[in-house]
Design an enzyme around this catalytic site. Structure first.
Site, PDB file in Angstrom:
ATOM      1  N   LYS A 173      10.641  -4.031 -14.870  1.00  0.00           N
ATOM      2  CA  LYS A 173      10.238  -2.662 -15.060  1.00  0.00           C
ATOM      3  C   LYS A 173      10.215  -1.788 -13.839  1.00  0.00           C
ATOM      4  O   LYS A 173       9.030  -1.743 -13.306  1.00  0.00           O
ATOM      5  CB  LYS A 173       9.165  -2.496 -15.946  1.00  0.00           C
ATOM      6  CG  LYS A 173       9.005  -1.301 -16.953  1.00  0.00           C
ATOM      7  CD  LYS A 173       9.148   0.093 -16.317  1.00  0.00           C
ATOM      8  CE  LYS A 173       8.039   0.509 -15.688  1.00  0.00           C
ATOM      9  NZ  LYS A 173       8.272   1.907 -14.831  1.00  0.00           N
ATOM     10  N   GLU A 248       0.128  -6.328  -5.418  1.00  0.00           N
ATOM     11  CA  GLU A 248       0.237  -5.858  -4.254  1.00  0.00           C
ATOM     12  C   GLU A 248      -0.053  -4.380  -4.154  1.00  0.00           C
ATOM     13  O   GLU A 248       0.924  -3.683  -4.977  1.00  0.00           O
ATOM     14  CB  GLU A 248       1.607  -6.097  -3.839  1.00  0.00           C
ATOM     15  CG  GLU A 248       2.014  -7.611  -3.854  1.00  0.00           C
ATOM     16  CD  GLU A 248       3.238  -7.952  -2.912  1.00  0.00           C
ATOM     17  OE1 GLU A 248       4.276  -7.408  -2.747  1.00  0.00           O
ATOM     18  OE2 GLU A 248       3.363  -9.375  -2.781  1.00  0.00           O
ATOM     19  N   CYS A 282       3.643   0.828   1.913  1.00  0.00           N
ATOM     20  CA  CYS A 282       2.440   0.256   1.832  1.00  0.00           C
ATOM     21  C   CYS A 282       1.798  -0.292   2.954  1.00  0.00           C
ATOM     22  O   CYS A 282       0.413  -0.280   3.110  1.00  0.00           O
ATOM     23  CB  CYS A 282       2.452  -0.786   0.970  1.00  0.00           C
ATOM     24  SG  CYS A 282       3.517  -2.064   1.147  1.00  0.00           S
ATOM     25  N   GLU A 381      -4.908   6.809   0.863  1.00  0.00           N
ATOM     26  CA  GLU A 381      -3.523   6.714   1.151  1.00  0.00           C
ATOM     27  C   GLU A 381      -2.737   8.037   1.036  1.00  0.00           C
ATOM     28  O   GLU A 381      -2.813   8.284  -0.165  1.00  0.00           O
ATOM     29  CB  GLU A 381      -3.132   5.659   0.321  1.00  0.00           C
ATOM     30  CG  GLU A 381      -1.640   5.039   0.553  1.00  0.00           C
ATOM     31  CD  GLU A 381      -1.054   3.883  -0.256  1.00  0.00           C
ATOM     32  OE1 GLU A 381      -1.481   4.029  -1.429  1.00  0.00           O
ATOM     33  OE2 GLU A 381      -0.640   3.094   0.060  1.00  0.00           O
TER      34      GLU A 381
HETATM   35  P1  NAD Z   1       2.580   3.425  -9.410  1.00  0.00           P
HETATM   36  O1  NAD Z   1       1.256   2.667  -9.288  1.00  0.00           O
HETATM   37  O2  NAD Z   1       2.462   4.866  -9.533  1.00  0.00           O
HETATM   38  O3  NAD Z   1       3.744   2.667 -10.116  1.00  0.00           O
HETATM   39  C1  NAD Z   1       4.139   1.616 -10.032  1.00  0.00           C
HETATM   40  C2  NAD Z   1       4.742   0.974 -11.178  1.00  0.00           C
HETATM   41  O4  NAD Z   1       3.872   0.799 -12.021  1.00  0.00           O
HETATM   42  C3  NAD Z   1       6.023   1.902 -11.711  1.00  0.00           C
HETATM   43  O5  NAD Z   1       6.947   1.197 -12.395  1.00  0.00           O
HETATM   44  C4  NAD Z   1       5.118   2.701 -12.783  1.00  0.00           C
HETATM   45  O6  NAD Z   1       5.944   2.956 -13.759  1.00  0.00           O
HETATM   46  C5  NAD Z   1       4.450   1.403 -13.256  1.00  0.00           C
HETATM   47  N1  NAD Z   1       3.076   1.762 -14.097  1.00  0.00           N
HETATM   48  C6  NAD Z   1       2.501   2.952 -14.135  1.00  0.00           C
HETATM   49  N2  NAD Z   1       1.318   2.902 -14.880  1.00  0.00           N
HETATM   50  C7  NAD Z   1       1.598   1.643 -15.417  1.00  0.00           C
HETATM   51  C8  NAD Z   1       0.627   1.053 -16.617  1.00  0.00           C
HETATM   52  N3  NAD Z   1      -0.570   1.986 -17.153  1.00  0.00           N
HETATM   53  N4  NAD Z   1       1.074   0.144 -17.042  1.00  0.00           N
HETATM   54  C9  NAD Z   1       2.214  -0.581 -16.351  1.00  0.00           C
HETATM   55  N5  NAD Z   1       2.887  -0.023 -15.515  1.00  0.00           N
HETATM   56  C10 NAD Z   1       2.619   0.866 -15.200  1.00  0.00           C
HETATM   57  O7  NAD Z   1       2.987   3.499  -7.704  1.00  0.00           O
HETATM   58  P2  NAD Z   1       4.033   4.252  -7.078  1.00  0.00           P
HETATM   59  O8  NAD Z   1       3.449   5.594  -6.897  1.00  0.00           O
HETATM   60  O9  NAD Z   1       5.329   3.776  -7.874  1.00  0.00           O
HETATM   61  O10 NAD Z   1       4.116   3.407  -5.743  1.00  0.00           O
HETATM   62  C11 NAD Z   1       3.274   3.598  -4.581  1.00  0.00           C
HETATM   63  C12 NAD Z   1       2.201   2.825  -4.361  1.00  0.00           C
HETATM   64  O11 NAD Z   1       2.463   1.205  -4.300  1.00  0.00           O
HETATM   65  C13 NAD Z   1       1.435   2.953  -3.173  1.00  0.00           C
HETATM   66  O12 NAD Z   1       0.100   2.843  -3.377  1.00  0.00           O
HETATM   67  C14 NAD Z   1       1.790   1.847  -2.193  1.00  0.00           C
HETATM   68  O13 NAD Z   1       0.836   1.602  -1.324  1.00  0.00           O
HETATM   69  C15 NAD Z   1       1.872   0.739  -3.389  1.00  0.00           C
HETATM   70  N6  NAD Z   1       2.739  -0.302  -2.632  1.00  0.00           N
HETATM   71  C16 NAD Z   1       2.304  -1.418  -2.322  1.00  0.00           C
HETATM   72  C17 NAD Z   1       2.938  -2.601  -1.680  1.00  0.00           C
HETATM   73  C18 NAD Z   1       2.464  -3.976  -1.227  1.00  0.00           C
HETATM   74  O14 NAD Z   1       2.951  -4.735  -1.157  1.00  0.00           O
HETATM   75  N7  NAD Z   1       1.035  -3.868  -1.423  1.00  0.00           N
HETATM   76  C19 NAD Z   1       4.515  -2.407  -1.607  1.00  0.00           C
HETATM   77  C20 NAD Z   1       4.875  -1.134  -1.827  1.00  0.00           C
HETATM   78  C21 NAD Z   1       4.085  -0.134  -2.569  1.00  0.00           C
END
Ligand code: NAD
Length: 488
Positions: A173, A248, A282, A381
């Site tokens: 997804k 992550e 991230c 962040e």
């Molecule tokens: P997000 O949490 O908003 O969304 C990530 C994914 O989760 C999307 O596909 C979204 O549709 C899905 N999602 C949202 N709510 C959900 C739910 N209730 N149930 C299931 N899925 C759901 O994150 P974002 O804004 O897309 O990405 C940025 C974030 O990702 C930042 O905080 C960044 O630090 C983190 N990130 C972490 C790493 C790592 O390796 N630690 C790598 C890249 C990004």
């Protein structure tokens, strides 16, 4: 129109719903994307379940699966230009960083896990003359892979490759703000001729498609990359069906510049580490800690260089920073400038839209000084091209400030004294530390965060701790005594 990929076929949503994906340089719609809901997720999970329970995929030797994975890697390399164009239009990441960074790494993810899966072995525990006990790894079942919009293609392949190499089947997804390169991945996987149902893709929003995947009783694994708050919600929602999670999550990573650092290299690293990928990274070193006796000099040099960072069209090879992903995210990043002002920090460079870029989600590379570590701009962040700078007196204070935060993903230390660097590195509460380097990955090493930055490690053989199940088999070698209950 972009569709789901279920059981080897591209299909619309059951209810026909779609959403637009926008080009962040213009905010104009690029195309419509199928918007998945519980029915689509159920269909995809059932296809993955069938491929796992009845198909050949989990039973194949790792070498055989590896042939498919290598084919995927080769197709990624062959289609690198097409993927790069989609990713640039969908995310605004500058072409130089996509072409040299994210796409070759995506192919490498498949080659690497194809190879390492063949080296996974069990352990043997001999109980002299009595037992030969050994462990065997087997695939777990169906994995839900949920990915964010920053470097989407790289992160999707980072999850799909070890998952498939381990013999699991999956439903991906991808993030709703960047669905296009995931569609390309599905086309590549179809071309690589994987058995139907092994890899499935459902587009859509987190609250609908993502939440249905997490709640689905036939999914055993959730590998999630995204925000910490979303991760917490996913763990809550997956509790009823007792999922195994790999998380992550976010970071607010310290870069520590000690007075004895090679300043040229330290500045190169610190600047690249926060402003590359538009600051939407991230592992960005977004909290710069600088030793007091070089602080003024470092800030002066930073000001000059941050002002000169080339922001503009992500398709221009000279561009260093492109637009942020979405207008909503632009507002969030801009909101932090109000917070910085309220907290009486000083925005010395940037802080708003560049004057010459009136369209799209462009946000000037920003430098904030007069920052204390307990301010919100230092603790939260921001996920944009924004660097906050904080002075420290000595190594103990550097370490205290570095750890005084809820996150623990990555840290960067710059010093010419290796012992000093190692001492700080070993005290840092984070999953990853680099000394005298920006983020250069070695795929064999474990990747992941501590504290609120994540749970578990992926990468190298560590990925298989998540994507496989361990069975311990005890083989009696002789006639060890067995109690004789009920014997008269
Ligand atoms: P997000 O949490 O908003 O969304 C990530 C994914 O989760 C999307 O596909 C979204 O549709 C899905 N999602 C949202 N709510 C959900 C739910 N209730 N149930 C299931 N899925 C759901 O994150 P974002 O804004 O897309 O990405 C940025 C974030 O990702 C930042 O905080 C960044 O630090 C983190 N990130 C972490 C790493 C790592 O390796 N630690 C790598 C890249 C990004």
């Amino acid at each position: 129109m972009v569709q789901h990929f279920i059981d080897n076929k591209f299909v619309p949503s059951a209810d026909g719903k779609t959403f637009d994906t926008l080009n962040p340089s213009t905010n104009k719609a690029i195309t419509q994307v199928a918007s998945g809901n519980a029915a689509d997720v159920d269909r995809a999970v059932k296809a993955a379940r069938k491929a796992f329970d009845e198909g050949h995929w989990p039973k194949m030797a790792a070498q055989e699966r590896g042939k498919y994975l290598r084919r995927i890697g080769e197709l990624i390399e062959k289609r690198a230009d097409e993927i790069a164009e989609l990713e640039i239009d969908d995310t605004g990441i500058p072409i130089s960083q996509i072409k040299k960074g994210a796409i070759p790494r995506a192919a490498e993810n498949f080659y690497f896990f194809a190879d390492i899966a063949t080296k996974i072995t069990g352990e043997e525990f001999l109980v002299e003359g009595k037992f030969r006990n050994y462990t065997k790894r087997r695939p777990v079942g169906v994995a839900g892979l949920i990915t964010p919009w920053n470097t989407p293609f790289m992160l999707e392949t980072w999850k799909a490759a070890p998952c498939l190499a381990a013999g699991d089947t999956c439903v991906l997804k991808p993030a709703e703000w960047s669905p296009l390169s995931a569609d390309k991945l599905a086309h590549i996987i179809q071309e690589a001729d994987l058995p139907p149902g092994v890899f499935n893709l459902v587009h859509g929003f987190g609250e609908t498609a993502g939440a249905s995947l997490v709640a689905h009783p036939q999914v055993q694994l959730i590998s999630f990359t995204g925000e910490t708050t979303t991760g917490k919600e996913i763990i809550r929602n997956g509790a009823a069906t007792l999922k195994r999670f790999s998380m992550e999550l976010g970071g607010k990573n310290p870069t520590i510049i000690l007075a004895d650092a090679n300043m040229e290299r330290a500045l190169d690293g610190a600047i690249f580490q926060v402003y590359s990928l538009n600051g939407e990274r991230c592992t960005a070193g977004s909290r710069l800690l600088v030793q007091k006796n070089v602080y003024d000099d470092v800030v002066r040099k930073l000001e000059e260089r941050v002002r000169n960072i080339r922001i503009g069209d992500p398709r221009d090879p000279a561009t260093e920073v492109g637009p942020l992903i979405h207008p909503e995210h632009w507002k969030r990043v801009r909101g932090y400038m109000d917070i910085a002002n309220e907290e009486r920090a000083s925005i010395v460079v940037g802080g708003d839209r560049p004057k010459n870029l009136s369209e799209g989600n462009y946000f000037s590379p920003t430098l904030i000084t007069n920052v204390r570590n307990d301010m919100r701009v230092a603790q939260e962040e921001i996920f944009g091209p924004v660097l906050v700078v904080i002075p420290f007196q000595d190594d103990d204070e550097a370490l205290r400030l570095a750890n005084d935060i809820e996150y623990g993903l990555a840290a960067y230390i710059w010093t010419e004294n290796q012992n000093r660097g190692k001492k700080i590195a070993e005290g840092i509460e984070s999953g990853l530390v680099w000394i005298n380097s920006h983020n250069v990955r070695d795929l064999r090493t474990p990747f992941g965060g501590s504290k609120n930055s994540g749970i578990g490690r992926e990468g190298g053989h560590y990925s298989f701790d998540f994507y496989t199940e361990l069975t311990t088999i005890h083989v009696a070698l002789g006639s060890h005594p067995i109690p004789k209950f009920g014997k008269t």
